[in-house]
Design a protein around this motif. Structure first.
Motif, PDB file in Angstrom:
ATOM      1  N   LYS A   1      44.687 -22.808  36.966  1.00 29.95           N
ATOM      2  CA  LYS A   1      43.440 -23.029  37.939  1.00 29.95           C
ATOM      3  C   LYS A   1      44.101 -23.273  39.309  1.00 29.95           C
ATOM      4  CE  LYS A   1      39.277 -25.297  37.877  1.00 29.95           C
ATOM      5  NZ  LYS A   1      38.477 -26.485  38.071  1.00 29.95           N
ATOM      6  N   THR A   2      44.774 -24.482  39.260  1.00 33.97           N
ATOM      7  CA  THR A   2      44.882 -25.056  40.836  1.00 33.97           C
ATOM      8  C   THR A   2      46.006 -23.602  41.486  1.00 33.97           C
ATOM      9  OG1 THR A   2      45.949 -26.381  42.419  1.00 33.97           O
ATOM     10  CG2 THR A   2      47.423 -25.685  39.973  1.00 33.97           C
ATOM     11  N   ALA A   3      46.682 -23.236  41.082  1.00 34.72           N
ATOM     12  CA  ALA A   3      47.358 -21.409  41.059  1.00 34.72           C
ATOM     13  C   ALA A   3      46.389 -20.571  41.993  1.00 34.72           C
ATOM     14  CB  ALA A   3      48.428 -20.883  40.807  1.00 34.72           C
ATOM     15  N   GLN A   4      45.417 -20.684  41.086  1.00 33.55           N
ATOM     16  CA  GLN A   4      44.011 -19.100  41.678  1.00 33.55           C
ATOM     17  C   GLN A   4      43.699 -19.833  43.208  1.00 33.55           C
ATOM     18  OE1 GLN A   4      43.956 -16.380  40.072  1.00 33.55           O
ATOM     19  NE2 GLN A   4      42.472 -16.635  41.135  1.00 33.55           N
ATOM     20  N   GLU A   5      43.458 -20.993  42.509  1.00 27.31           N
ATOM     21  CA  GLU A   5      43.048 -21.784  44.115  1.00 27.31           C
ATOM     22  C   GLU A   5      43.438 -21.706  45.117  1.00 27.31           C
ATOM     23  OE1 GLU A   5      40.162 -25.523  45.925  1.00 27.31           O
ATOM     24  OE2 GLU A   5      42.389 -25.765  44.589  1.00 27.31           O
ATOM     25  N   LEU A   6      44.962 -21.603  45.395  1.00 31.34           N
ATOM     26  CA  LEU A   6      46.063 -20.967  46.674  1.00 31.34           C
ATOM     27  C   LEU A   6      45.928 -20.180  46.493  1.00 31.34           C
ATOM     28  CD1 LEU A   6      49.183 -24.211  45.715  1.00 31.34           C
ATOM     29  CD2 LEU A   6      47.216 -23.536  47.685  1.00 31.34           C
ATOM     30  N   ILE A   7      46.252 -19.444  45.755  1.00 30.63           N
ATOM     31  CA  ILE A   7      46.449 -17.365  45.890  1.00 30.63           C
ATOM     32  C   ILE A   7      44.579 -17.161  46.199  1.00 30.63           C
ATOM     33  CG2 ILE A   7      45.400 -15.088  44.624  1.00 30.63           C
ATOM     34  CD1 ILE A   7      47.568 -16.903  42.142  1.00 30.63           C
ATOM     35  N   GLU A   8      42.864 -17.940  46.384  1.00 30.49           N
ATOM     36  CA  GLU A   8      41.732 -17.465  47.265  1.00 30.49           C
ATOM     37  C   GLU A   8      42.504 -18.335  48.213  1.00 30.49           C
ATOM     38  OE1 GLU A   8      39.343 -19.482  44.366  1.00 30.49           O
ATOM     39  OE2 GLU A   8      39.337 -17.840  43.071  1.00 30.49           O
ATOM     40  N   GLU A   9      43.302 -18.956  48.732  1.00 31.26           N
ATOM     41  CA  GLU A   9      43.289 -19.667  50.001  1.00 31.26           C
ATOM     42  C   GLU A   9      44.180 -18.625  51.144  1.00 31.26           C
ATOM     43  OE1 GLU A   9      44.641 -23.542  50.328  1.00 31.26           O
ATOM     44  OE2 GLU A   9      42.708 -24.514  49.749  1.00 31.26           O
ATOM     45  N   LYS A  10      44.824 -18.436  50.645  1.00 33.63           N
ATOM     46  CA  LYS A  10      45.977 -17.649  51.034  1.00 33.63           C
ATOM     47  C   LYS A  10      45.663 -15.738  51.590  1.00 33.63           C
ATOM     48  CE  LYS A  10      50.443 -14.837  50.500  1.00 33.63           C
ATOM     49  NZ  LYS A  10      51.342 -14.620  49.648  1.00 33.63           N
ATOM     50  N   THR A  11      44.570 -15.584  50.155  1.00 34.67           N
ATOM     51  CA  THR A  11      43.543 -14.461  51.165  1.00 34.67           C
ATOM     52  C   THR A  11      42.876 -15.291  52.327  1.00 34.67           C
ATOM     53  OG1 THR A  11      43.392 -13.950  48.510  1.00 34.67           O
ATOM     54  CG2 THR A  11      41.610 -12.181  50.460  1.00 34.67           C
ATOM     55  N   LEU A  12      42.087 -15.771  51.804  1.00 39.66           N
ATOM     56  CA  LEU A  12      40.900 -16.629  53.075  1.00 39.66           C
ATOM     57  C   LEU A  12      41.370 -16.246  53.951  1.00 39.66           C
ATOM     58  CD1 LEU A  12      37.913 -17.503  53.748  1.00 39.66           C
ATOM     59  CD2 LEU A  12      38.391 -19.438  52.993  1.00 39.66           C
ATOM     60  N   ALA A  13      43.280 -16.977  54.040  1.00 38.50           N
ATOM     61  CA  ALA A  13      44.030 -17.347  55.427  1.00 38.50           C
ATOM     62  C   ALA A  13      43.988 -16.869  56.511  1.00 38.50           C
ATOM     63  CB  ALA A  13      44.799 -19.003  54.667  1.00 38.50           C
ATOM     64  N   TYR A  14      44.268 -15.440  55.621  1.00 38.87           N
ATOM     65  CA  TYR A  14      44.678 -13.971  56.173  1.00 38.87           C
ATOM     66  C   TYR A  14      43.428 -13.885  56.589  1.00 38.87           C
ATOM     67  CZ  TYR A  14      50.001 -13.673  55.227  1.00 38.87           C
ATOM     68  OH  TYR A  14      50.349 -14.526  54.872  1.00 38.87           O
ATOM     69  N   SER A  15      42.566 -13.223  55.704  1.00 34.93           N
ATOM     70  CA  SER A  15      41.321 -13.159  56.944  1.00 34.93           C
ATOM     71  C   SER A  15      40.672 -13.994  57.998  1.00 34.93           C
ATOM     72  CB  SER A  15      39.551 -13.356  55.450  1.00 34.93           C
ATOM     73  OG  SER A  15      39.926 -14.641  55.086  1.00 34.93           O
ATOM     74  N   CYS A  16      40.964 -15.217  58.158  1.00 36.68           N
ATOM     75  CA  CYS A  16      41.295 -16.105  59.329  1.00 36.68           C
ATOM     76  C   CYS A  16      41.758 -15.363  60.676  1.00 36.68           C
ATOM     77  CB  CYS A  16      40.628 -17.157  59.409  1.00 36.68           C
ATOM     78  SG  CYS A  16      40.331 -18.431  57.796  1.00 36.68           S
ATOM     79  N   LEU A  17      43.408 -15.356  60.112  1.00 33.90           N
ATOM     80  CA  LEU A  17      44.201 -14.177  61.600  1.00 33.90           C
ATOM     81  C   LEU A  17      43.781 -13.619  62.574  1.00 33.90           C
ATOM     82  CD1 LEU A  17      47.256 -14.490  59.253  1.00 33.90           C
ATOM     83  CD2 LEU A  17      46.455 -16.985  61.463  1.00 33.90           C
TER      84      LEU A  17
END
Ligand SMILES: NC(=O)c1ccc[n+]([C@@H]2O[C@H](COP(=O)([O-])OP(=O)(O)OC[C@H]3O[C@@H](n4cnc5c(N)ncnc54)[C@H](O)[C@@H]3O)[C@@H](O)[C@H]2O)c1
Ligand SMILES: O=C(O)C[C@H](O)C(=O)O
Length: 365
Positions: free
Chosen positions: A349-365
């Motif tokens: 579950k916590t890995a899944q959140e990190l995968i989502e954060e990674k996608t979000l982070a890239y969309s912010c760059l």
């Protein structure tokens, strides 16, 4: 003169006795000089430690800890490089005035990163009441992208990086991606605060000293999905090491309230202080670097957010918190721990959140 007589002559010889005495005194003198050198730190190369966001709350608590040797030991000279941005400059100058020599205080990222051996990244915008850590994502990922390049170009090639600013795991990942020449093993994030919180909860529950509790694990993200795991944790008692589960004898508490208390501790502190944790965060940052550089005690592991290599079935390419041991400046993930079904779910579950954060982070760059 035969050999025997010669030997007797030597033993009787006061010149020889004097020479032995002189040798002994020289040896003792050399030992004392070494000891004094250690005390006065004269023969150790100073380590340059960068603290970004040094004018902020954690910075204010952390820099005196570093200066007093809590991070690298009392005999290690340190040169502090403190970075903040223009609005923080006056406060930064104030912090500099409170410290002694060997301090660089600047708003120039190049000057701050020059030749640093250790970088503790606090700079960024902290979470306020009601915000999740990923709410501070967009402000912080762009900072970490820019500072990655500065570190890559100007820091020492073996610089060790600890990212504290939230979202800590994803900021560290961005830093790693935009500083490809820094070895991935040198980029970590702070989950030691959560680790210390978990130790604290167990010590309170069992009314034992916190230093007698060891080998809890924080898996995953420094967020409310993190998994504080006591399945391998022990307490040192007069009858040896006992499993925490056996001593607590309350699986219901361990599988629910204990976990949520640790997961939500950061939020609870913000609610109480109207500011995020600072003293405990600074202390945990010292613990993290201390153990990374000087090693973990035998038989003990700590939690660190590190670049994932696929261990425990976690997708590689994330900065994920694992149990690690450290030796000679290198961390290694503790392998082979048994993961039960409940834990498996929580690790994923916590890995899944990190995968989502990674996608979000890239969309912010
Ligand atoms: N990982 C953890 O366990 C943990 C624990 C506590 C806090 N945190 C996080 O640590 C960070 C620092 O917390 P704080 O309470 O010290 O915050 P703070 O707001 O008091 O300090 C942050 C400092 O960073 C400076 N800053 C902003 N942008 C910068 C930049 N580009 N370069 C350099 N400095 C910059 C600010 O001027 C400020 O002085 C926050 O992101 C917070 O959420 C993480
Ligand atoms: O929770 C926060 O945002 C602050 C920090 O990460 C903490 O865990 O105390």
């Amino acid at each position: 003169m035969n050999i025997e007589m010669f030997a007797l002559e030597i033993m009787d010889n006061t010149v020889l006795k004097k020479s032995v005495l002189v040798l002994l005194c020289t040896f003792l003198f050399w030992k004392i000089v070494r000891y004094m050198c250690d005390l006065l730190k004269v023969d150790k190369e100073p380590v340059k430690v960068l603290v970004t966001g040094a004018a902020g709350q954690i910075g204010y608590a952390l820099v005196p800890m570093i200066a007093r040797g809590m991070m690298l030991g009392p005999n290690q000279p340190v040169i502090l490089h403190m970075l903040d941005i223009e609005p923080g400059l006056e406060a930064l100058k104030g912090v500099k005035m409170e410290l002694i020599d060997g301090v660089v205080a600047t708003t120039d990222v190049v000057e701050a990163c020059k030749d640093v051996n250790i970088a503790v990244m606090l700079g960024g915008s902290p979470r306020k009441e009601g915000m999740e850590r990923k709410d501070v994502m967009s402000k912080n990922v762009s900072i970490y992208k820019a500072q990655a390049s500065a570190l890559e170009e100007h820091a020492a090639s073996d610089c060790k990086v600890l990212v504290v600013a939230n979202p800590a795991n994803t900021n560290a990942l961005i830093l790693k991606e935009f500083a490809p020449s820094i070895p991935e093993k040198n980029i970590t994030c702070l989950t030691r605060l959560d680790h210390n919180r978990a130790l604290g909860q167990i010590s309170e529950k069992l009314n034992v000293h916190v230093s007698d509790v060891k080998n809890v694990i924080i898996w995953g993200n420094h967020s409310s999905t993190q998994y504080p795991d006591v399945n391998h944790a022990t307490v040192t008692t007069s009858n040896g090491h006992k499993p925490v589960r056996e001593l607590v004898a309350d699986d219901n508490w361990l599988n629910s309230e204990f976990i949520t208390t640790v997961q939500q501790r950061g939020g609870a502190i913000i609610k109480a202080r109207k500011l995020s944790s600072a003293l405990s965060a600074a202390s945990a940052a010292c613990d993290h670097i201390h153990d990374w550089v000087l090693g973990t005690p035998k038989g003990t592991w700590v939690s660190m957010g590190v670049y994932c290599d696929g261990s425990y079935g976690i997708q590689s390419g994330l900065i994920y918190s694992f149990p690690v041991t450290c030796d000679k400046g290198e961390w290694n993930i503790v392998q082979g721990l048994k993961i039960d079904e409940l834990s498996r779910e929580k690790l994923d579950k916590t890995a899944q959140e990190l995968i989502e954060e990674k996608t979000l982070a890239y969309s912010c760059l």
